[in-house]
Scaffold this motif. Structure first.
Motif, PDB file in Angstrom:
ATOM      1  N   LEU A  50      22.786  90.946 127.578  1.00  0.00           N
ATOM      2  CA  LEU A  50      23.964  91.756 127.886  1.00  0.00           C
ATOM      3  C   LEU A  50      23.614  93.197 128.258  1.00  0.00           C
ATOM      4  N   LYS A  51      22.367  93.576 128.076  1.00  0.00           N
ATOM      5  CA  LYS A  51      21.964  94.933 128.437  1.00  0.00           C
ATOM      6  C   LYS A  51      22.182  95.157 129.929  1.00  0.00           C
ATOM      7  N   GLY A  52      22.844  96.264 130.246  1.00  0.00           N
ATOM      8  CA  GLY A  52      23.108  96.605 131.636  1.00  0.00           C
ATOM      9  C   GLY A  52      24.281  95.864 132.256  1.00  0.00           C
ATOM     10  N   LYS A  53      25.028  95.095 131.441  1.00  0.00           N
ATOM     11  CA  LYS A  53      26.150  94.294 131.954  1.00  0.00           C
ATOM     12  C   LYS A  53      27.491  94.963 131.643  1.00  0.00           C
ATOM     13  N   ASN A  54      28.523  94.505 132.334  1.00  0.00           N
ATOM     14  CA  ASN A  54      29.897  94.919 132.037  1.00  0.00           C
ATOM     15  C   ASN A  54      30.461  93.965 130.996  1.00  0.00           C
ATOM     16  N   PHE A  55      31.065  94.505 129.946  1.00  0.00           N
ATOM     17  CA  PHE A  55      31.466  93.676 128.806  1.00  0.00           C
ATOM     18  C   PHE A  55      32.844  94.098 128.314  1.00  0.00           C
ATOM     19  N   THR A  56      33.624  93.131 127.833  1.00  0.00           N
ATOM     20  CA  THR A  56      34.914  93.474 127.242  1.00  0.00           C
ATOM     21  C   THR A  56      35.050  92.922 125.830  1.00  0.00           C
ATOM     22  N   PHE A  57      35.556  93.770 124.949  1.00  0.00           N
ATOM     23  CA  PHE A  57      36.005  93.351 123.625  1.00  0.00           C
ATOM     24  C   PHE A  57      37.496  93.038 123.758  1.00  0.00           C
ATOM     25  N   GLY A  58      38.148  92.706 122.633  1.00  0.00           N
ATOM     26  CA  GLY A  58      39.594  92.504 122.640  1.00  0.00           C
ATOM     27  C   GLY A  58      40.283  93.825 122.370  1.00  0.00           C
ATOM     28  N   SER A  59      40.990  93.912 121.235  1.00  0.00           N
ATOM     29  CA  SER A  59      41.565  95.188 120.809  1.00  0.00           C
ATOM     30  C   SER A  59      40.518  95.967 120.029  1.00  0.00           C
ATOM     31  N   GLU A  60      40.611  97.281 120.062  1.00  0.00           N
ATOM     32  CA  GLU A  60      39.672  98.114 119.298  1.00  0.00           C
ATOM     33  C   GLU A  60      39.764  97.835 117.805  1.00  0.00           C
ATOM     34  N   SER A  61      40.947  97.421 117.324  1.00  0.00           N
ATOM     35  CA  SER A  61      41.140  97.165 115.893  1.00  0.00           C
ATOM     36  C   SER A  61      40.981  95.694 115.520  1.00  0.00           C
ATOM     37  N   SER A  62      40.523  94.884 116.451  1.00  0.00           N
ATOM     38  CA  SER A  62      40.371  93.453 116.188  1.00  0.00           C
ATOM     39  C   SER A  62      39.085  93.159 115.421  1.00  0.00           C
ATOM     40  N   THR A  63      39.208  92.331 114.385  1.00  0.00           N
ATOM     41  CA  THR A  63      38.032  91.917 113.616  1.00  0.00           C
ATOM     42  C   THR A  63      37.146  91.002 114.455  1.00  0.00           C
ATOM     43  N   SER A  64      37.750  89.940 114.974  1.00  0.00           N
ATOM     44  CA  SER A  64      36.985  88.920 115.687  1.00  0.00           C
ATOM     45  C   SER A  64      36.763  89.243 117.150  1.00  0.00           C
ATOM     46  N   GLY A  65      37.541  90.225 117.669  1.00  0.00           N
ATOM     47  CA  GLY A  65      37.398  90.585 119.074  1.00  0.00           C
ATOM     48  C   GLY A  65      36.646  91.883 119.302  1.00  0.00           C
ATOM     49  N   HIS A  66      36.329  92.602 118.209  1.00  0.00           N
ATOM     50  CA  HIS A  66      35.586  93.849 118.367  1.00  0.00           C
ATOM     51  C   HIS A  66      34.617  94.114 117.212  1.00  0.00           C
ATOM     52  N   LEU A  67      35.160  94.298 115.985  1.00  0.00           N
ATOM     53  CA  LEU A  67      34.318  94.723 114.872  1.00  0.00           C
ATOM     54  C   LEU A  67      33.117  93.806 114.644  1.00  0.00           C
ATOM     55  N   MET A  68      33.368  92.503 114.442  1.00  0.00           N
ATOM     56  CA  MET A  68      32.264  91.605 114.139  1.00  0.00           C
ATOM     57  C   MET A  68      31.353  91.368 115.345  1.00  0.00           C
ATOM     58  N   PRO A  69      31.891  91.199 116.561  1.00  0.00           N
ATOM     59  CA  PRO A  69      30.989  91.125 117.718  1.00  0.00           C
ATOM     60  C   PRO A  69      30.111  92.369 117.853  1.00  0.00           C
ATOM     61  N   ARG A  70      30.706  93.537 117.640  1.00  0.00           N
ATOM     62  CA  ARG A  70      29.915  94.779 117.706  1.00  0.00           C
ATOM     63  C   ARG A  70      28.831  94.774 116.628  1.00  0.00           C
ATOM     64  N   SER A  71      29.174  94.315 115.429  1.00  0.00           N
ATOM     65  CA  SER A  71      28.206  94.288 114.334  1.00  0.00           C
ATOM     66  C   SER A  71      27.006  93.402 114.667  1.00  0.00           C
ATOM     67  N   TYR A  72      27.273  92.239 115.264  1.00  0.00           N
ATOM     68  CA  TYR A  72      26.171  91.331 115.606  1.00  0.00           C
ATOM     69  C   TYR A  72      25.371  91.837 116.796  1.00  0.00           C
ATOM     70  N   LEU A  73      26.018  92.572 117.688  1.00  0.00           N
ATOM     71  CA  LEU A  73      25.293  93.208 118.786  1.00  0.00           C
ATOM     72  C   LEU A  73      24.345  94.277 118.236  1.00  0.00           C
ATOM     73  N   LEU A  74      24.838  95.098 117.317  1.00  0.00           N
ATOM     74  CA  LEU A  74      24.008  96.137 116.713  1.00  0.00           C
ATOM     75  C   LEU A  74      22.835  95.520 115.944  1.00  0.00           C
ATOM     76  N   ALA A  75      23.102  94.393 115.272  1.00  0.00           N
ATOM     77  CA  ALA A  75      22.035  93.704 114.540  1.00  0.00           C
ATOM     78  C   ALA A  75      20.956  93.174 115.486  1.00  0.00           C
ATOM     79  N   ALA A  76      21.367  92.883 116.732  1.00  0.00           N
ATOM     80  CA  ALA A  76      20.420  92.409 117.748  1.00  0.00           C
ATOM     81  C   ALA A  76      19.799  93.575 118.517  1.00  0.00           C
ATOM     82  N   LYS A  77      19.985  94.796 117.982  1.00  0.00           N
ATOM     83  CA  LYS A  77      19.425  96.016 118.586  1.00  0.00           C
ATOM     84  C   LYS A  77      20.043  96.339 119.941  1.00  0.00           C
TER      85      LYS A  77
END
Length: 290
Positions: free
Chosen positions: A135-162
């Motif tokens: 996903l590096k260098g790609k265009n990406f969309t989350f759901g709502s900024e306050s969404s657990t499954s559409g933002h928070l947790m996906p972001r957390s796993y992305l950060l864990a993958a550096k």
């Protein structure tokens, strides 16, 4: 001093009990249960899903039930803590936000059995994307900024993958809802996106997305997510009746099966605030909860 015979005392006790029950019934009769849900799907879909459940709750509680859609996730939080709503369907993160904003005065009462180990999926139409690192260098969309499954947790796993979405991706967007994320990816507006697995499976089953074109390339581990929450100042008797109504929903009853199917639930089970400690920690770690 006036003394009453035992028979008169008994009669008075019966009368007082009847008055007490009548007052309780009147309190319930005057009450309207104001319900809403985070707008993680289109408003018309949320209304459709809630209608049979609302009818069921009216029958079980003996109060009028009104569903009011909200414009965004923040409105669902503010509506509950400011006494404009009584019962709200929250994601794990929005529950944490509401509980934090209210000073611990929001109580999660039930969750779907599926919410004990909920998951998010990452989807794409790009054949060069097969793992999170792609996903590096790609265009990406989350759901709502306050969404657990559409933002928070996906972001957390992305950060864990550096992968820091804010610096490692070409552009990030927020679609506002899970079905909108699928539409954005399918329409080529973004290279990939993340949404909750429940909505993804529903759209695939309904034939609203071609899973041969739009595919899942990563599924997160499980985490606690959605719940129905109330304020701590709700009448304890009403809260118990409300909780019991959810817990008694049974797939063996055809009408109740329809309710559970619309809620994408096998059954409802009790939940507690402690279940969402990991969600709160993830939100703070990601800088999304101050």
């Amino acid at each position: 001093m006036i003394r009453f015979s035992s028979s008169i005392k008994s009669s008075l006790a019966v009368v007082l009990a009847a008055v007490s029950l009548g007052a309780t019934g009147l309190a319930y009769a005057q009450q309207v249960l104001r319900v809403s849900a985070i707008p993680d799907e289109a408003p018309t879909e949320l209304q459709r899903k809630f209608k049979p459940l609302g009818t069921y709750l009216e029958q079980k509680l003996g109060v009028k039930v009104e569903f009011t859609p909200v414009t965004d996730y923040a409105a669902s939080v503010e509506g509950l803590i400011n006494n404009k709503l009584d019962l709200v369907w929250f994601g794990g993160f929005t529950f944490v936000q509401a509980n934090t904003r209210s000073g611990g005065k929001v109580i999660p009462i039930v969750q779907r059995e599926e919410d004990e180990k909920f998951k998010s999926v990452f989807i794409t139409t790009d054949k060069s994307i097969n793992k999170l690192e792609d996903l590096k260098g790609k265009n990406f969309t989350f759901g709502s900024e306050s969404s657990t499954s559409g933002h928070l947790m996906p972001r957390s796993y992305l950060l864990a993958a550096k992968i820091n979405p804010d610096t490692d991706m070409k552009r990030i967007a927020f679609s506002g809802a899970h079905d909108a994320t699928v539409a954005a990816v399918a329409g080529g507006k973004v290279d990939a996106g993340a949404l909750n697995i429940s909505v993804w499976e529903k759209l695939v089953a309904a034939g609203k997305v071609d899973s041969k074109v739009v595919r899942v390339f990563y599924t997160t581990p499980g985490y606690y997510d959605y719940n129905w929450s109330v304020r701590s100042d709700m009448n304890p008797a009403l809260r118990k009746k409300l909780t019991d109504a959810f817990l008694s929903l049974n797939k063996n009853d055809p009408q109740q099966k329809e309710i559970l199917d619309l809620q994408r639930a096998t059954r409802f089970i009790p939940t507690k605030a402690e279940n969402y400690v990991a969600i709160e920690a993830a939100a703070r770690n990601a800088g999304l909860l101050k």
